[in-house]
Write an enzyme that holds these catalytic residues in place. Structure first.
Site, PDB file in Angstrom:
ATOM      1  N   LYS A 238      31.655  -3.780 107.190  1.00 63.05           N
ATOM      2  CA  LYS A 238      32.887  -4.557 107.041  1.00 63.05           C
ATOM      3  C   LYS A 238      33.948  -3.660 106.403  1.00 63.05           C
ATOM      4  O   LYS A 238      33.632  -2.835 105.525  1.00 63.05           O
ATOM      5  CB  LYS A 238      32.618  -5.782 106.158  1.00 63.05           C
ATOM      6  CG  LYS A 238      33.742  -6.813 106.158  1.00 63.05           C
ATOM      7  CD  LYS A 238      33.338  -8.049 105.368  1.00 63.05           C
ATOM      8  CE  LYS A 238      34.425  -9.113 105.357  1.00 63.05           C
ATOM      9  NZ  LYS A 238      34.017 -10.327 104.643  1.00 63.05           N
TER      10      LYS A 238
ATOM     11  N   SER B  21      34.948 -14.589 107.132  1.00 63.28           N
ATOM     12  CA  SER B  21      35.809 -13.450 107.362  1.00 63.28           C
ATOM     13  C   SER B  21      35.094 -12.232 107.944  1.00 63.28           C
ATOM     14  O   SER B  21      35.757 -11.346 108.469  1.00 63.28           O
ATOM     15  CB  SER B  21      36.477 -13.048 106.050  1.00 63.28           C
ATOM     16  OG  SER B  21      35.520 -12.617 105.107  1.00 63.28           O
TER      17      SER B  21
ATOM     18  N   SER C 181      31.583 -16.328 104.217  1.00 58.03           N
ATOM     19  CA  SER C 181      32.079 -15.281 105.119  1.00 58.03           C
ATOM     20  C   SER C 181      31.015 -14.456 105.828  1.00 58.03           C
ATOM     21  O   SER C 181      31.346 -13.689 106.728  1.00 58.03           O
ATOM     22  CB  SER C 181      33.012 -14.337 104.363  1.00 58.03           C
ATOM     23  OG  SER C 181      34.263 -14.940 104.201  1.00 58.03           O
TER      24      SER C 181
END
Lengths: 121, 474
Positions: free
Chosen positions: B78, B153, B177
């Site tokens: 990420k 996310s 997320s």
């Protein structure tokens, strides 16, 4: 089935009704307050954006205000806090200059090994 | 010929160690997929240019007889995890050209094992969002139906794994997320116990909520990744000491279902699949009981007070002076305002303003203090329930993946996506989302997630039950 105490039901009803139920009188937040908050938070917010922001924040605040229906006696609940301080010796753990070049490279404006900033006084 | 991208980490490990395949071959297979699919899916913001060199290095180590779970395994990261010398932006314009000056602890651990770092994945800006539409670099698309969101996310990480562009991925979970995008993309996502994984080098969003989690095709793969990254770290004072006892594996489990939290608001088809999952657990010899958790209804409001409060504090570090995007204003203070105003996207600015509001002297008691009290009570209530059950089950989301743009103008509707996931972050307990069942929308079978939450350090419970649920499926 207890619909009254039901969070999803409440939220969906709320989402459904909010356009019609929310009037100027009931607003949780006004345009000027959003402007003030933006100043406090050092955020430039375009005037054209203020109305949408106010509307969005108003509905979010109205929803999170649900927290004020929470009435349990919680005075004694914080005996053992979840978060506590972890102490350590105040010592230098990095080699001098180990990160200097890398950090300098990320600065928007430098003069040799100095960071340029605008006049403060 | 075997399809290399379909292998699990364990299968790949065996083949790599036996010399049946090389890390270069494995990496090339994922790289091919990543390059072919990224134009459509936008899962990767950057694919690193030295990926094959890393794989060659891993092959050398394997040839020397070294073996670690992740040695030679291609992994996606990420975009809020720092890798020294590489760009890292949190999908924000304010860090568009920022280069990390050190390695996050989770990255150090992956590097030590010899994992192949493929690239950085798209996300909602600074991890604020549930659809990966809040990225400064365009939305990520769901590989199962590209007109739909992948969740967020950690949407880019979930898509990279689901579309076989990476073998596994790291994400971060502040309110769901990791779990929510895993659910919407049909993969496994684990949010470990708060403090079980170091956050040194993870860009902070909500510091009392954030944790680094893993995303993978199977429960075992997610566990392997978690075991690599977990552990106490002197660089993160919130990490749990390694000697703290973890909850051990049991033969049979009691699973609690908070029925009054699940009666409406959920897609009826999704609810059917949830019940099917419970039946499967019962058929495997586990007990399913109804539980009452009346304070759970305050979770979402509590979360959306605490989270923006911590966001407004954490985002204060971005000033356009020391690093990141800079925009000139009329004076020094106006420099800050202009840099932050133009550098942050809409959702970030919205949360900063909300946080500033709930922390302001006039509203602090009504919002922030109240939320902190609710947080204590929710935790107390949930732990009372954990005396009777080993895990609490809910769906991961109320419905399958929604259309891109469908909710993007309604921030509150997007916040609702988090209704089932935020509790674990508020309390700090671990939770997993495993794929279970599908619902057909517009002719496409969209995956659903089944969520289990366990007491602190109960990851083994989650992996064990997750494996049972996904048996003969994954």
């Amino acid at each position: 089935m207890n619909f009254i105490n039901f969070p999803l039901y409440e939220l969906f009803t709320f989402l459904w009704n909010r356009e019609s139920s929310r009037g100027i009188v009931n607003s949780m937040i006004h345009r000027d307050e959003v402007k003030k908050l933006a100043e406090l938070a050092l955020l430039a917010v375009d005037d054209s954006e203020l109305d949408t922001l106010t509307k969005e924040m108003d509905s979010i605040l109205e929803y999170i205000s649900e927290i004020n229906t929470f009435t349990a006696d919680i005075k004694n609940e914080r005996k053992k806090p979840l978060l506590y301080n972890v102490m350590r010796e105040d010592e230098v753990i990095h080699k001098e200059g180990e990160y200097t070049e890398r950090i300098l490279k990320e600065m928007p404006s430098t003069d040799g090994k100095y960071l340029n900033v605008k006049k403060i006084l | 010929m075997i399809e290399l991208t379909a292998l699990t980490i364990q299968e790949a490990r065996k083949k790599l160690d036996k010399g049946e395949i090389t890390s270069v071959e494995l990496t090339e297979a994922f790289l091919k997929n990543a390059k072919e699919k990224n134009d459509t899916l936008n899962a990767f913001l950057e694919i690193f240019d030295d990926v094959l060199e890393q794989a060659k290095e891993a092959d050398k180590r394997i040839a020397n007889g070294e073996s670690y779970p992740l040695l030679g395994i291609p992994i996606a990261l990420k975009d809020n995890l720092l890798v020294q010398g590489r760009k890292v932006s949190s999908a924000s314009k304010i860090l568009e050209n920022y280069t990390a000056t050190y390695d996050a602890t989770v990255i150090t651990k992956c590097k030590e094992e010899g994992a192949v770092l493929l690239g950085r994945t798209n996300m909602d800006e600074f991890a604020m969002g549930t659809s990966t539409e809040n990225s400064a670099f365009g939305p990520t698309r769901n590989p199962i139906d590209p007109t739909r969101v992948p969740g967020g996310s950690s949407g880019g990480s979930a898509v990279a794994v689901a579309a076989k562009m990476a073998m596994c991925a790291l994400g971060s979970d502040t309110g769901g997320s990791v779990r929510q995008p895993a659910a919407l993309c049909g993969i496994v996502g684990i949010k470990p116990t708060y403090g079980s994984v170091s956050r040194y080098g993870l860009m902070a969003m909500g510091s009392s909520l954030d944790v680094v989690g893993s995303l993978a095709k199977t429960v075992d793969d997610a566990e392997i990744l978690f075991e690599t990254i977990r552990g106490w770290d002197k660089m993160d004072s919130t990490t749990i000491p390694n000697e703290r006892k973890r909850i051990e594996k049991k033969d049979t489990y009691v699973i609690g279902v908070p029925r009054d939290f699940l009666t409406t608001g959920i897609d009826p088809d999704a609810l059917v699949e949830f019940e099917n999952a419970l039946t499967k657990l019962k058929n495997e010899g586990h007990t399913v009981v109804d539980i009452e958790l009346p304070t759970l209804k305050y979770s979402l409001a509590t979360y959306y007070i605490i989270c923006p409060a911590e966001v407004s504090t954490n985002m204060a570090r971005f000033d356009g002076v020391r690093y990141g995007f800079h925009k000139d204003g009329v004076d020094r203070i106006d420099d800050y305002r202009q840099s932050r105003g133009a550098g942050f996207g809409k959702e970030v600015r919205r949360r900063i303003l909300l946080g500033t509001y709930v922390l302001s002297s006039g509203y602090y008691d009504a919002f922030y203090n109240k939320a902190m009290q609710a947080r204590d009570l929710i935790r107390k209530d949930v732990f009372e329930v954990f005396k009777k059950v080993d895990a609490i089950a809910t769906p991961t989301t109320t419905s399958p993946a929604f259309k891109i743009g469908e909710k993007s103008n309604d921030p509150l509707a997007l916040y609702l996506e988090d209704i089932f996931t935020v509790s674990a972050n508020i309390i700090g307990t671990p939770a997993i989302s495993v794929p279970f069942g599908t619902v057909v929308r517009d002719g496409v079978a969209l995956p659903l997630g089944f969520q289990l939450m366990a007491p602190d350090l109960g990851e083994t419970t989650l992996f064990t039950l997750g494996n049972i649920l996904t048996k003969n499926i994954l």
